[in-house]
Write an enzyme that holds these catalytic residues in place. Sequence first.
Site, PDB file in Angstrom:
ATOM      1  N   ARG A  72     -12.286   9.597   5.993  1.00  0.00           N
ATOM      2  CA  ARG A  72     -11.851  10.896   6.520  1.00  0.00           C
ATOM      3  C   ARG A  72     -11.942  12.021   5.505  1.00  0.00           C
ATOM      4  O   ARG A  72     -12.032  13.192   5.878  1.00  0.00           O
ATOM      5  CB  ARG A  72     -10.466  10.752   7.146  1.00  0.00           C
ATOM      6  CG  ARG A  72     -10.538   9.850   8.378  1.00  0.00           C
ATOM      7  CD  ARG A  72      -9.178   9.562   8.941  1.00  0.00           C
ATOM      8  NE  ARG A  72      -8.847   8.153   8.890  1.00  0.00           N
ATOM      9  CZ  ARG A  72      -7.624   7.670   8.986  1.00  0.00           C
ATOM     10  NH1 ARG A  72      -6.602   8.501   9.112  1.00  0.00           N
ATOM     11  NH2 ARG A  72      -7.407   6.376   8.956  1.00  0.00           N
ATOM     12  N   GLU A 109      -0.813   0.344   4.101  1.00  0.00           N
ATOM     13  CA  GLU A 109       0.241  -0.049   5.047  1.00  0.00           C
ATOM     14  C   GLU A 109      -0.203  -1.247   5.872  1.00  0.00           C
ATOM     15  O   GLU A 109       0.578  -2.075   6.254  1.00  0.00           O
ATOM     16  CB  GLU A 109       0.493   1.087   6.050  1.00  0.00           C
ATOM     17  CG  GLU A 109       1.310   2.215   5.562  1.00  0.00           C
ATOM     18  CD  GLU A 109       1.148   3.373   6.527  1.00  0.00           C
ATOM     19  OE1 GLU A 109       0.029   3.900   6.639  1.00  0.00           O
ATOM     20  OE2 GLU A 109       2.129   3.733   7.164  1.00  0.00           O
TER      21      GLU A 109
HETATM   22  O1  PRP Z   1      -1.618   6.542   1.408  1.00  0.00           O
HETATM   23  P1  PRP Z   1      -2.207   5.274   1.929  1.00  0.00           P
HETATM   24  O2  PRP Z   1      -1.162   4.277   2.354  1.00  0.00           O
HETATM   25  O3  PRP Z   1      -3.141   4.653   0.937  1.00  0.00           O
HETATM   26  O4  PRP Z   1      -3.006   5.589   3.256  1.00  0.00           O
HETATM   27  C1  PRP Z   1      -3.848   6.703   3.425  1.00  0.00           C
HETATM   28  C2  PRP Z   1      -5.267   6.288   3.652  1.00  0.00           C
HETATM   29  O5  PRP Z   1      -5.373   5.493   4.853  1.00  0.00           O
HETATM   30  C3  PRP Z   1      -6.379   6.051   5.696  1.00  0.00           C
HETATM   31  O6  PRP Z   1      -7.639   5.530   5.470  1.00  0.00           O
HETATM   32  P2  PRP Z   1      -8.092   4.050   5.905  1.00  0.00           P
HETATM   33  O7  PRP Z   1      -8.015   3.151   4.692  1.00  0.00           O
HETATM   34  O8  PRP Z   1      -7.325   3.619   7.105  1.00  0.00           O
HETATM   35  O9  PRP Z   1      -9.636   4.158   6.180  1.00  0.00           O
HETATM   36  P3  PRP Z   1     -10.552   5.047   7.150  1.00  0.00           P
HETATM   37  O10 PRP Z   1     -10.501   6.469   6.637  1.00  0.00           O
HETATM   38  O11 PRP Z   1     -11.879   4.432   6.926  1.00  0.00           O
HETATM   39  O12 PRP Z   1     -10.038   4.916   8.552  1.00  0.00           O
HETATM   40  C4  PRP Z   1      -6.375   7.511   5.336  1.00  0.00           C
HETATM   41  O13 PRP Z   1      -7.583   8.162   5.724  1.00  0.00           O
HETATM   42  C5  PRP Z   1      -6.153   7.512   3.845  1.00  0.00           C
HETATM   43  O14 PRP Z   1      -7.354   7.347   3.107  1.00  0.00           O
HETATM   44  N1  ADE Z   2       0.187   7.098   9.781  1.00  0.00           N
HETATM   45  C1  ADE Z   2      -1.132   7.232   9.533  1.00  0.00           C
HETATM   46  N2  ADE Z   2      -1.902   8.017  10.308  1.00  0.00           N
HETATM   47  C2  ADE Z   2      -3.232   8.147  10.067  1.00  0.00           C
HETATM   48  N3  ADE Z   2      -3.855   7.507   9.072  1.00  0.00           N
HETATM   49  C3  ADE Z   2      -3.118   6.723   8.284  1.00  0.00           C
HETATM   50  N4  ADE Z   2      -3.450   5.990   7.205  1.00  0.00           N
HETATM   51  C4  ADE Z   2      -2.331   5.379   6.772  1.00  0.00           C
HETATM   52  N5  ADE Z   2      -1.274   5.691   7.516  1.00  0.00           N
HETATM   53  C5  ADE Z   2      -1.735   6.532   8.475  1.00  0.00           C
END
Ligand code: PRP
Ligand code: ADE
Length: 202
Positions: A72, A109
């Site tokens: 993202r 998480e």
């Molecule tokens: O603060 P944290 O607990 O580390 O979580 C935040 C991260 O989780 C999500 O990405 P995700 O790893 O789900 O991957 P994506 O963007 O590929 O969906 C989000 O875009 C952040 O990068």
């Molecule tokens: N609550 C949340 N919403 C969207 N992205 C996430 N990545 C980790 N936690 C999230």
Amino acid sequence: MFAAENGLKGDPRLKAISEAIRVVPHFPKRGIMFQDITTLLLNHKAFKDTVDIFVDRYRDMDISVVAGIEARGFMFGPSIALAIGAKFVPLRKPRKLPGEVISEDYVLEYGTDCLEMHVGAVKPGERAVVIDDIVATGGTLSAAIRLLETDTAEESKEKRARRELGLRLQSVAEHRSIYEVDRSAKLIDLRSRCIVLRHLSL
Ligand SMILES: O=P(O)(O)OC[C@H]1O[C@H](OP(=O)(O)OP(=O)(O)O)[C@H](O)[C@@H]1O
Ligand SMILES: Nc1ncnc2[nH]cnc12
């Protein structure tokens, strides 16, 4: 806090940006209030305002690197990089980059993951901004910082200390609940650091 620190207090753009983010309860698992930025991307004004706020904040600050976190951070980082005259460095999930990489593991998480960056993408002493859509536990952002620090490890201790003092965490939407109160699952509503586009200036 972000609004006050950046002269944006009362700025209607911040409210509109927050409202453009859809909250999806219990995705991808029970207790998580998923902050869905795809609805913000559909709203041209909110999307542009989001990018503009970061561009206004970081232009003319001698920043040469915008590092975007997969996936993202890739949706916002390149526009910000082009507008402030910086290069864009993708921090990718494992085994996606073809060159020599450095890696950092981290805990999420909902699982564990790893970020990788091409060796040499960032030179010692460069000033970087890290862009992502949200900070939940902070694990991903911490891994990104460790990656950038590894690649600039040659810089002097003094310079490093100055840079660490300059750490800034900023956001355009904050104090939103990202965990549902769910006693049976022992989840706590942290009302914490759900931050859209939190970024860090190194
Ligand atoms: O603060 P944290 O607990 O580390 O979580 C935040 C991260 O989780 C999500 O990405 P995700 O790893 O789900 O991957 P994506 O963007 O590929 O969906 C989000 O875009 C952040 O990068
Ligand atoms: N609550 C949340 N919403 C969207 N992205 C996430 N990545 C980790 N936690 C999230």
